[in-house]
Design a protein around this motif. Structure first.
Motif, PDB file in Angstrom:
ATOM      1  N   VAL A 150      29.321  24.105  15.095  1.00  0.00           N
ATOM      2  CA  VAL A 150      30.548  23.782  14.353  1.00  0.00           C
ATOM      3  C   VAL A 150      31.168  25.091  13.885  1.00  0.00           C
ATOM      4  O   VAL A 150      30.468  25.968  13.363  1.00  0.00           O
ATOM      5  CB  VAL A 150      30.256  22.875  13.140  1.00  0.00           C
ATOM      6  N   VAL A 151      32.485  25.223  14.071  1.00  0.00           N
ATOM      7  CA  VAL A 151      33.224  26.417  13.643  1.00  0.00           C
ATOM      8  C   VAL A 151      34.181  26.014  12.516  1.00  0.00           C
ATOM      9  O   VAL A 151      34.791  24.937  12.563  1.00  0.00           O
ATOM     10  CB  VAL A 151      34.003  27.035  14.821  1.00  0.00           C
ATOM     11  N   SER A 152      34.313  26.886  11.511  1.00  0.00           N
ATOM     12  CA  SER A 152      35.178  26.571  10.371  1.00  0.00           C
ATOM     13  C   SER A 152      36.636  26.470  10.793  1.00  0.00           C
ATOM     14  O   SER A 152      37.071  27.106  11.761  1.00  0.00           O
ATOM     15  CB  SER A 152      35.031  27.642   9.282  1.00  0.00           C
ATOM     16  N   LYS A 153      37.400  25.677  10.070  1.00  0.00           N
ATOM     17  CA  LYS A 153      38.815  25.487  10.385  1.00  0.00           C
ATOM     18  C   LYS A 153      39.647  26.696   9.959  1.00  0.00           C
ATOM     19  O   LYS A 153      40.608  27.059  10.628  1.00  0.00           O
ATOM     20  CB  LYS A 153      39.333  24.232   9.677  1.00  0.00           C
ATOM     21  N   TRP A 161      34.082  34.395  -2.642  1.00  0.00           N
ATOM     22  CA  TRP A 161      32.894  33.545  -2.605  1.00  0.00           C
ATOM     23  C   TRP A 161      33.175  32.272  -1.803  1.00  0.00           C
ATOM     24  O   TRP A 161      34.224  31.650  -1.965  1.00  0.00           O
ATOM     25  CB  TRP A 161      32.461  33.154  -4.018  1.00  0.00           C
ATOM     26  N   HIS A 162      32.196  31.914  -0.930  1.00  0.00           N
ATOM     27  CA  HIS A 162      32.263  30.657  -0.175  1.00  0.00           C
ATOM     28  C   HIS A 162      30.921  29.946  -0.268  1.00  0.00           C
ATOM     29  O   HIS A 162      29.859  30.589  -0.295  1.00  0.00           O
ATOM     30  CB  HIS A 162      32.599  30.911   1.296  1.00  0.00           C
ATOM     31  N   HIS A 163      30.999  28.620  -0.280  1.00  0.00           N
ATOM     32  CA  HIS A 163      29.793  27.795  -0.315  1.00  0.00           C
ATOM     33  C   HIS A 163      29.589  27.177   1.066  1.00  0.00           C
ATOM     34  O   HIS A 163      30.454  26.457   1.577  1.00  0.00           O
ATOM     35  CB  HIS A 163      29.947  26.689  -1.372  1.00  0.00           C
ATOM     36  N   PHE A 164      28.435  27.476   1.689  1.00  0.00           N
ATOM     37  CA  PHE A 164      28.120  26.956   3.021  1.00  0.00           C
ATOM     38  C   PHE A 164      26.977  25.943   2.921  1.00  0.00           C
ATOM     39  O   PHE A 164      25.984  26.190   2.219  1.00  0.00           O
ATOM     40  CB  PHE A 164      27.690  28.083   3.965  1.00  0.00           C
ATOM     41  N   VAL A 165      27.129  24.842   3.647  1.00  0.00           N
ATOM     42  CA  VAL A 165      26.075  23.821   3.715  1.00  0.00           C
ATOM     43  C   VAL A 165      25.977  23.327   5.155  1.00  0.00           C
ATOM     44  O   VAL A 165      27.002  23.018   5.783  1.00  0.00           O
ATOM     45  CB  VAL A 165      26.367  22.630   2.781  1.00  0.00           C
ATOM     46  N   ASN A 171      19.871  13.012  14.847  1.00  0.00           N
ATOM     47  CA  ASN A 171      21.106  12.447  15.396  1.00  0.00           C
ATOM     48  C   ASN A 171      22.340  13.328  15.190  1.00  0.00           C
ATOM     49  O   ASN A 171      23.182  13.436  16.089  1.00  0.00           O
ATOM     50  CB  ASN A 171      21.362  11.074  14.775  1.00  0.00           C
ATOM     51  N   PHE A 172      22.464  13.943  13.999  1.00  0.00           N
ATOM     52  CA  PHE A 172      23.719  14.635  13.686  1.00  0.00           C
ATOM     53  C   PHE A 172      23.471  16.021  13.080  1.00  0.00           C
ATOM     54  O   PHE A 172      22.435  16.289  12.465  1.00  0.00           O
ATOM     55  CB  PHE A 172      24.561  13.808  12.702  1.00  0.00           C
ATOM     56  N   PHE A 173      24.501  16.846  13.265  1.00  0.00           N
ATOM     57  CA  PHE A 173      24.528  18.186  12.658  1.00  0.00           C
ATOM     58  C   PHE A 173      25.907  18.366  12.025  1.00  0.00           C
ATOM     59  O   PHE A 173      26.937  18.124  12.677  1.00  0.00           O
ATOM     60  CB  PHE A 173      24.279  19.261  13.723  1.00  0.00           C
ATOM     61  N   ALA A 174      25.956  18.769  10.740  1.00  0.00           N
ATOM     62  CA  ALA A 174      27.237  18.889  10.025  1.00  0.00           C
ATOM     63  C   ALA A 174      27.318  20.242   9.317  1.00  0.00           C
ATOM     64  O   ALA A 174      26.299  20.822   8.921  1.00  0.00           O
ATOM     65  CB  ALA A 174      27.391  17.756   9.020  1.00  0.00           C
ATOM     66  N   PHE A 175      28.561  20.700   9.161  1.00  0.00           N
ATOM     67  CA  PHE A 175      28.811  21.996   8.510  1.00  0.00           C
ATOM     68  C   PHE A 175      29.898  21.802   7.450  1.00  0.00           C
ATOM     69  O   PHE A 175      30.974  21.265   7.741  1.00  0.00           O
ATOM     70  CB  PHE A 175      29.256  23.018   9.559  1.00  0.00           C
ATOM     71  N   TYR A 176      29.592  22.233   6.207  1.00  0.00           N
ATOM     72  CA  TYR A 176      30.522  22.126   5.080  1.00  0.00           C
ATOM     73  C   TYR A 176      30.860  23.536   4.577  1.00  0.00           C
ATOM     74  O   TYR A 176      29.988  24.402   4.484  1.00  0.00           O
ATOM     75  CB  TYR A 176      29.901  21.343   3.923  1.00  0.00           C
ATOM     76  N   VAL A 177      32.135  23.740   4.239  1.00  0.00           N
ATOM     77  CA  VAL A 177      32.576  24.993   3.621  1.00  0.00           C
ATOM     78  C   VAL A 177      33.327  24.650   2.339  1.00  0.00           C
ATOM     79  O   VAL A 177      34.299  23.877   2.376  1.00  0.00           O
ATOM     80  CB  VAL A 177      33.483  25.814   4.564  1.00  0.00           C
ATOM     81  N   ASP A 178      32.853  25.190   1.238  1.00  0.00           N
ATOM     82  CA  ASP A 178      33.463  24.979  -0.084  1.00  0.00           C
ATOM     83  C   ASP A 178      33.621  23.495  -0.406  1.00  0.00           C
ATOM     84  O   ASP A 178      34.673  23.030  -0.869  1.00  0.00           O
ATOM     85  CB  ASP A 178      34.820  25.686  -0.172  1.00  0.00           C
ATOM     86  N   SER A 230      28.891  13.437  -1.439  1.00  0.00           N
ATOM     87  CA  SER A 230      29.077  13.554  -2.894  1.00  0.00           C
ATOM     88  C   SER A 230      28.068  14.532  -3.491  1.00  0.00           C
ATOM     89  O   SER A 230      28.393  15.303  -4.410  1.00  0.00           O
ATOM     90  CB  SER A 230      28.952  12.183  -3.558  1.00  0.00           C
ATOM     91  N   GLU A 231      26.839  14.516  -2.972  1.00  0.00           N
ATOM     92  CA  GLU A 231      25.831  15.459  -3.463  1.00  0.00           C
ATOM     93  C   GLU A 231      26.206  16.897  -3.095  1.00  0.00           C
ATOM     94  O   GLU A 231      25.987  17.833  -3.878  1.00  0.00           O
ATOM     95  CB  GLU A 231      24.458  15.104  -2.879  1.00  0.00           C
ATOM     96  N   ILE A 232      26.786  17.061  -1.907  1.00  0.00           N
ATOM     97  CA  ILE A 232      27.230  18.396  -1.496  1.00  0.00           C
ATOM     98  C   ILE A 232      28.390  18.859  -2.374  1.00  0.00           C
ATOM     99  O   ILE A 232      28.477  20.034  -2.751  1.00  0.00           O
ATOM    100  CB  ILE A 232      27.610  18.385  -0.002  1.00  0.00           C
ATOM    101  N   LYS A 233      29.278  17.918  -2.725  1.00  0.00           N
ATOM    102  CA  LYS A 233      30.360  18.240  -3.663  1.00  0.00           C
ATOM    103  C   LYS A 233      29.791  18.702  -5.004  1.00  0.00           C
ATOM    104  O   LYS A 233      30.296  19.646  -5.627  1.00  0.00           O
ATOM    105  CB  LYS A 233      31.244  17.012  -3.878  1.00  0.00           C
ATOM    106  N   ASP A 234      28.732  18.007  -5.425  1.00  0.00           N
ATOM    107  CA  ASP A 234      28.101  18.379  -6.697  1.00  0.00           C
ATOM    108  C   ASP A 234      27.514  19.786  -6.632  1.00  0.00           C
ATOM    109  O   ASP A 234      27.572  20.543  -7.615  1.00  0.00           O
ATOM    110  CB  ASP A 234      27.009  17.374  -7.057  1.00  0.00           C
ATOM    111  N   LEU A 235      26.928  20.136  -5.464  1.00  0.00           N
ATOM    112  CA  LEU A 235      26.405  21.497  -5.309  1.00  0.00           C
ATOM    113  C   LEU A 235      27.530  22.523  -5.413  1.00  0.00           C
ATOM    114  O   LEU A 235      27.381  23.576  -6.040  1.00  0.00           O
ATOM    115  CB  LEU A 235      25.701  21.644  -3.956  1.00  0.00           C
ATOM    116  N   TYR A 236      28.664  22.207  -4.773  1.00  0.00           N
ATOM    117  CA  TYR A 236      29.799  23.125  -4.790  1.00  0.00           C
ATOM    118  C   TYR A 236      30.366  23.285  -6.206  1.00  0.00           C
ATOM    119  O   TYR A 236      30.777  24.377  -6.606  1.00  0.00           O
ATOM    120  CB  TYR A 236      30.883  22.617  -3.843  1.00  0.00           C
TER     121      TYR A 236
END
Length: 507
Positions: A150-153, A161-165, A171-178, A230-236
């Motif tokens: 996955v490449v960032s948009k 500062w950026h938050h990466f997850v 089954n799946f692989f996901a990438f979150y930024v901020d 939502s948990e990832i949002k909480d981490l951010y």
């Protein structure tokens, strides 16, 4: 049969409990408390060429800085606890710049854990800065065919500062930024790890792809489950871990500020009260000094003095010594004017004081037909025009020496009065010495006369001077003089006055 069923139930319960406990497991590398370690000490990390720096909240020594070189990286170790097939990996990164040195694919590694020994750059999990696209990329690979990327948009912005997850399971692989999902792709394979390989931050650890990253890394967390959005949002949106300390510090700062303000207010009020008290005391002291000056003037211009002067003038006129009478009247008039002029001043120059002293002595010599010699000596270091002293401060002492020291002499043909003035450090020293009958005889003659009062007034004025200027350097000393047979041969009076007196005269 029942026993077997019970055993199977207990076994399945423990399996379920173990799985649940594993899903709640996490590792945290927050670097708080100024320490390079995992928060729970579950794994041992090996920092190489890094140092602690300020985190995104401004907390000092709470994040790790990598210097963008082969000798600067963070090795989290090879523990199986770092390598979960069902996982969420979270970290905060602030890259300073693009690092060009190294070889292989143009990228700057952020989080790398490999899955094989070969030099081919296959990672179990990886987050990198891609130099070709100027974007962040996340990947999980098994081989050249099975991979999830996955490449960032958005394009990369350095020094921010950026938050990466990344989240991953079979089954799946996901990438979150901020806190925002960049993409979620199908995976379809179980992640494989190389047991002997370390999880590395900021270094590719690969001979073919030898790259590094420069920047600050913080709050690395590894979970053994896939977190929800939502948990990832909480981490951010996680607050400053030191917020309670900051609140406490702010509270203590406010309390300290209030205490400081109250203390300053108290000190100002106290200082103001003391100042008002000092002003009141100064005013009262000035009033006393003014009253004392008036008494001095009265002591100088009194009916007895004026009558004697006028009698002397009358005698000069009767004896047809008109020129002498005219000079006498001129000097007498000048003395009266100067004494009245001094009544408006708290300080006069030494020169002004000496002028009136010399005129007074000349009048006394004229009245008593030059029955004594006057000797004035002033040290060359004494500038009489620049030194200020209280007016008529030693006039009563001189009159006392003439009237009660020199005039009563019976067996000496030459009576002498010496006035010696010199400097001693920051003090003006005035010596009045006569070779008269001495203090014992003087005191018998003085009694309660005006001269005795004049000396008392002078003593009080010197004491007031000390109080007025908050000093202790003004004082007066008496010394009786004797010959070798212990017979009195005069008196020496020494007056000490400070040289730094400042005038507050109205004129």
């Amino acid at each position: 049969m029942r026993n077997i069923t019970a055993l199977l139930f207990i076994f399945s319960f423990f399996i379920s409990f173990a799985q649940q406990e594993d899903s709640l497991f996490s590792l945290t590398f927050d670097f708080n408390e100024h320490q390079l370690k995992e928060a729970g000490n579950k794994v041992i990390i090996k920092p190489v060429g890094v140092y602690l720096t300020t985190d995104r909240f401004g907390n000092e020594e709470s994040a790790v800085y990598l210097q963008g070189a082969a000798e600067s990286y963070l090795n989290l170790g090879t523990s199986p606890l770092l390598k979960a097939t069902k996982t969420t990996i979270s970290l905060w990164v602030n890259l300073d710049r693009r690092v060009y040195i190294g070889k292989g694919y143009d990228s700057n590694p952020i989080y790398i854990v490999k899955n094989r020994l070969q030099d081919d750059f296959y990672v179990a999990y990886g987050i990198t800065y891609d130099g070709y696209s100027n974007r962040y990329a996340a990947a999980s690979t098994l081989d050249s065919i099975k991979e999830a990327t996955v490449v960032s948009k958005e394009y990369v912005t350095f020094r921010k500062w950026h938050h990466f997850v990344i989240t991953s399971d079979y089954n799946f692989f996901a990438f979150y930024v901020d806190g925002e999902l960049e993409a979620k792709v199908k995976k379809g394979f179980e992640t494989v790890f190389l047991k002997s390989d370390s999880v590395v931050i900021g270094h590719s650890a690969n001979k073919k792809n030898f790259r590094f990253s420069q920047g600050t890394f913080d709050d690395i967390q590894i979970f053994h489950r896939v977190l929800s959005e939502s948990e990832i949002k909480d981490l951010y949106n996680a607050p400053n871990p030191n917020r309670f300390k900051i609140i406490l510090f702010a509270f203590l700062k406010i309390i300290s500020l209030i205490a400081a303000i109250l203390l300053i207010a108290f000190l100002l009020v106290t200082s103001r009260r003391k100042s008002l008290k000092r002003e009141q005391e100064k005013f009262e002291l000035k009033s006393k000094m003014s009253e004392m000056e008036i008494r001095v003037i009265k002591a100088q211009i009194n009916p007895h003095f004026m009558a004697n002067c006028l009698s002397a003038v009358q005698h000069l006129i009767i004896t047809n010594r008109l020129e002498a009478a005219n000079n006498y009247l001129a000097k007498f008039g000048f003395i009266v004017r100067q004494v009245l002029n001094f009544s408006t001043k708290s300080l006069v120059t030494l020169q002004e004081e000496l002028e009136i002293v010399k005129l007074n002595i000349e009048l006394e010599q004229l009245r008593f037909e030059d029955s004594f010699i006057f000797n004035l000596q002033i040290d060359k270091e004494v500038n009489t025009n620049n030194i200020l002293i209280p007016p008529l401060i030693f006039q009563p002492i001189i009159e006392n020496a003439i009237w009660h020291g020199l005039l009563p002499l019976k067996y000496k043909s030459v009576a002498r009065l010496d006035l010696l003035i010199h400097k001693q450090n920051e003090t003006l020293v005035i010596i009045i010495e006569d070779n008269g009958v001495g203090r014992k005889q003087k005191n018998a003659d003085i009694g309660n006369s005006k001269d005795s009062k004049g000396i008392k007034i002078t003593t009080q004025r010197i004491e007031n001077l000390n109080n007025m200027y908050s000093i202790k350097t003004a004082y007066m000393l008496y010394k009786d003089l004797f010959d070798k047979n212990k017979i009195p041969v005069g008196t020496r009076v020494t007056i000490f006055l400070p040289l730094n007196l400042v005038s507050d005269n109205d004129d």
